[in-house]
Design an enzyme around this catalytic site. Structure first.
Site, PDB file in Angstrom:
ATOM      1  N   LYS A 190       1.238   4.232  -2.825  1.00  0.00           N
ATOM      2  CA  LYS A 190       0.926   5.635  -2.551  1.00  0.00           C
ATOM      3  C   LYS A 190       2.155   6.518  -2.759  1.00  0.00           C
ATOM      4  CE  LYS A 190      -3.438   5.004  -1.626  1.00  0.00           C
ATOM      5  NZ  LYS A 190      -4.480   5.576  -2.488  1.00  0.00           N
ATOM      6  N   TYR A 211       0.839  -1.207   0.000  1.00  0.00           N
ATOM      7  CA  TYR A 211       0.000   0.000   0.000  1.00  0.00           C
ATOM      8  C   TYR A 211       0.877   1.262   0.000  1.00  0.00           C
ATOM      9  CZ  TYR A 211      -3.755   3.184   1.476  1.00  0.00           C
ATOM     10  OH  TYR A 211      -4.663   4.211   1.558  1.00  0.00           O
TER      11      TYR A 211
HETATM   12  P1  NDP Z   1     -13.578   2.676   0.037  1.00  0.00           P
HETATM   13  O1  NDP Z   1     -13.136   1.242   0.050  1.00  0.00           O
HETATM   14  O2  NDP Z   1     -14.619   3.113   1.005  1.00  0.00           O
HETATM   15  O3  NDP Z   1     -14.068   3.063  -1.447  1.00  0.00           O
HETATM   16  C1  NDP Z   1     -13.272   2.771  -2.563  1.00  0.00           C
HETATM   17  C2  NDP Z   1     -14.156   2.632  -3.780  1.00  0.00           C
HETATM   18  O4  NDP Z   1     -13.294   2.294  -4.906  1.00  0.00           O
HETATM   19  C3  NDP Z   1     -15.180   1.481  -3.655  1.00  0.00           C
HETATM   20  O5  NDP Z   1     -16.427   1.871  -4.167  1.00  0.00           O
HETATM   21  C4  NDP Z   1     -14.535   0.387  -4.480  1.00  0.00           C
HETATM   22  O6  NDP Z   1     -15.474  -0.529  -5.043  1.00  0.00           O
HETATM   23  C5  NDP Z   1     -13.875   1.200  -5.588  1.00  0.00           C
HETATM   24  N1  NDP Z   1     -12.865   0.398  -6.272  1.00  0.00           N
HETATM   25  C6  NDP Z   1     -11.962  -0.462  -5.728  1.00  0.00           C
HETATM   26  N2  NDP Z   1     -11.242  -1.040  -6.710  1.00  0.00           N
HETATM   27  C7  NDP Z   1     -11.707  -0.535  -7.889  1.00  0.00           C
HETATM   28  C8  NDP Z   1     -11.378  -0.763  -9.236  1.00  0.00           C
HETATM   29  N3  NDP Z   1     -10.415  -1.633  -9.614  1.00  0.00           N
HETATM   30  N4  NDP Z   1     -12.037  -0.080 -10.190  1.00  0.00           N
HETATM   31  C9  NDP Z   1     -13.007   0.796  -9.856  1.00  0.00           C
HETATM   32  N5  NDP Z   1     -13.380   1.047  -8.594  1.00  0.00           N
HETATM   33  C10 NDP Z   1     -12.733   0.374  -7.612  1.00  0.00           C
HETATM   34  O7  NDP Z   1     -12.243   3.544   0.198  1.00  0.00           O
HETATM   35  P2  NDP Z   1     -12.017   4.974   0.904  1.00  0.00           P
HETATM   36  O8  NDP Z   1     -13.115   5.897   0.543  1.00  0.00           O
HETATM   37  O9  NDP Z   1     -11.693   4.763   2.319  1.00  0.00           O
HETATM   38  O10 NDP Z   1     -10.647   5.424   0.199  1.00  0.00           O
HETATM   39  C11 NDP Z   1     -10.638   6.168  -1.006  1.00  0.00           C
HETATM   40  C12 NDP Z   1      -9.193   6.515  -1.341  1.00  0.00           C
HETATM   41  O11 NDP Z   1      -8.600   7.212  -0.246  1.00  0.00           O
HETATM   42  C13 NDP Z   1      -8.312   5.288  -1.588  1.00  0.00           C
HETATM   43  O12 NDP Z   1      -7.405   5.581  -2.630  1.00  0.00           O
HETATM   44  C14 NDP Z   1      -7.561   5.117  -0.277  1.00  0.00           C
HETATM   45  O13 NDP Z   1      -6.318   4.465  -0.440  1.00  0.00           O
HETATM   46  C15 NDP Z   1      -7.380   6.578   0.112  1.00  0.00           C
HETATM   47  N6  NDP Z   1      -7.135   6.756   1.539  1.00  0.00           N
HETATM   48  C16 NDP Z   1      -8.103   6.412   2.465  1.00  0.00           C
HETATM   49  C17 NDP Z   1      -7.859   6.593   3.812  1.00  0.00           C
HETATM   50  C18 NDP Z   1      -8.884   6.242   4.830  1.00  0.00           C
HETATM   51  O14 NDP Z   1      -8.592   6.356   6.015  1.00  0.00           O
HETATM   52  N7  NDP Z   1     -10.067   5.827   4.444  1.00  0.00           N
HETATM   53  C19 NDP Z   1      -6.573   7.138   4.304  1.00  0.00           C
HETATM   54  C20 NDP Z   1      -5.645   7.451   3.256  1.00  0.00           C
HETATM   55  C21 NDP Z   1      -5.936   7.272   1.920  1.00  0.00           C
HETATM   56  P3  NDP Z   1     -15.828  -1.876  -4.242  1.00  0.00           P
HETATM   57  O15 NDP Z   1     -16.757  -1.452  -3.166  1.00  0.00           O
HETATM   58  O16 NDP Z   1     -16.451  -2.742  -5.284  1.00  0.00           O
HETATM   59  O17 NDP Z   1     -14.526  -2.420  -3.718  1.00  0.00           O
END
Ligand code: NDP
Length: 266
Positions: free
Chosen positions: A167, A163
């Site tokens: 990033k 991860y």
């Molecule tokens: P979530 O898991 O809540 O949402 C991510 C979304 O992306 C889901 O709807 C998921 O679909 C979709 N997704 C995953 N893989 C794919 C793919 N191959 N193609 C299209 N869509 C996809 O994540 P967060 O909202 O928590 O995080 C969003 C971003 O923020 C990420 O990049 C994460 O790394 C980053 N981030 C989050 C933090 C946190 O504390 N939450 C901290 C730091 C960074 P599905 O439900 O089908 O998996």
């Protein structure tokens, strides 16, 4: 976040924004925020149900949004959906590369499949979607891209090698995209969120690790998706017109904090 949308006003009035992973969590909050400020939305997500729910909320509030089931790691699927979305809305002004995955694995146990899945979904997707959308943006010599990185790009955290590498790669990619695309009218920036209250963090945090994080965060709590959406909206907006190639850390002071001195009794 309020669902009240006024498509005739706001920083994104007349603009189209594409958000990956907009079906839940941070991406959904970003979508609602940009729509509330006037953007028409295109959402790419594997989670079509969630993406459609986001669109329904935007439409119910008077905005315009369309959901696509797209795997952001698939060049063919992304190329075809970007082409259709650009044709439907007359271009793409803003891209938020938000879709991401991650889970904790000790370094010695990471399989090649884990590594490829995490790097592919988080980093390669920013390359693929960023390249396809930038090719659309250059036709108007205008665009703003925000890549969602993480504080794991800046500090070491155990059991997060794949991860963190993904990033860190996003931060490096952001700088090069910003450098190369600026003469073509496109600005590229990144945000590095600390722990935010979403399904992803709920999956990764036990009550014990959550408490440990809260104690290390100078502001003493996890961030809210709306707080991150506000930072992303800023970088995507004309208010950030001279900001390019930067990384905005949104973490309650976690990365910049050092060792807190223990309280001395008495
Ligand atoms: P979530 O898991 O809540 O949402 C991510 C979304 O992306 C889901 O709807 C998921 O679909 C979709 N997704 C995953 N893989 C794919 C793919 N191959 N193609 C299209 N869509 C996809 O994540 P967060 O909202 O928590 O995080 C969003 C971003 O923020 C990420 O990049 C994460 O790394 C980053 N981030 C989050 C933090 C946190 O504390 N939450 C901290 C730091 C960074 P599905 O439900 O089908 O998996």
């Amino acid at each position: 976040m309020t669902d009240t949308v006024n498509p005739m006003a706001g920083r994104f009035s007349g603009q189209t924004a594409l958000i990956t992973g907009g079906g839940r969590g941070i991406g959904q909050e970003v979508a609602l925020r940009l729509a509330a400020e006037g953007a028409r939305l295109t959402i790419f997500d594997m989670n079509l149900e969630g993406a459609e729910e986001t669109c329904a909320r935007v439409k119910n509030a008077g905005g315009d949004a369309r959901a696509w089931k797209v795997d952001v790691t698939s060049r063919d699927a992304v190329a075809s959906a970007v082409k259709s979305a650009a044709a439907q809305f007359g271009g793409i002004d803003v891209l938020v590369n938000n879709a991401g995955i991650g889970w904790r694995i000790p370094f010695l146990d990471i399989t090649d499949a884990d590594w490829s899945k995490i790097i592919g979904t988080n980093l390669t997707s920013c390359f693929i979607v960023g390249q396809e959308v930038a090719r659309v943006m250059v036709t108007k010599k205008h665009g703003r891209i925000v890549n969602v990185a993480s504080i794991n790009a800046h500090i070491g955290t155990d059991h997060q090698a794949a991860y963190a590498a993904s990033k860190g790669g996003i931060v490096a990619l952001t700088r090069v995209m910003a450098f190369e695309l600026a003469p073509l009218g496109i600005c590229v920036n990144a945000v590095s969120p600390g722990p935010i209250e979403t399904a992803l963090s709920a999956m990764n945090l036990t009550p014990v690790t959550r408490r440990a994080r809260e104690e290390r965060i100078p502001q003493g709590r996890l961030g809210k998706p709306g707080e991150l959406a506000a930072a992303i909206a800023f970088l995507a907006s004309p208010d950030a017109s001279y900001i390019n190639g930067t990384v905005l850390v949104v973490d309650g002071g976690l990365v910049s904090g050092g060792i807190r001195e223990p309280k001395v009794p008495g």
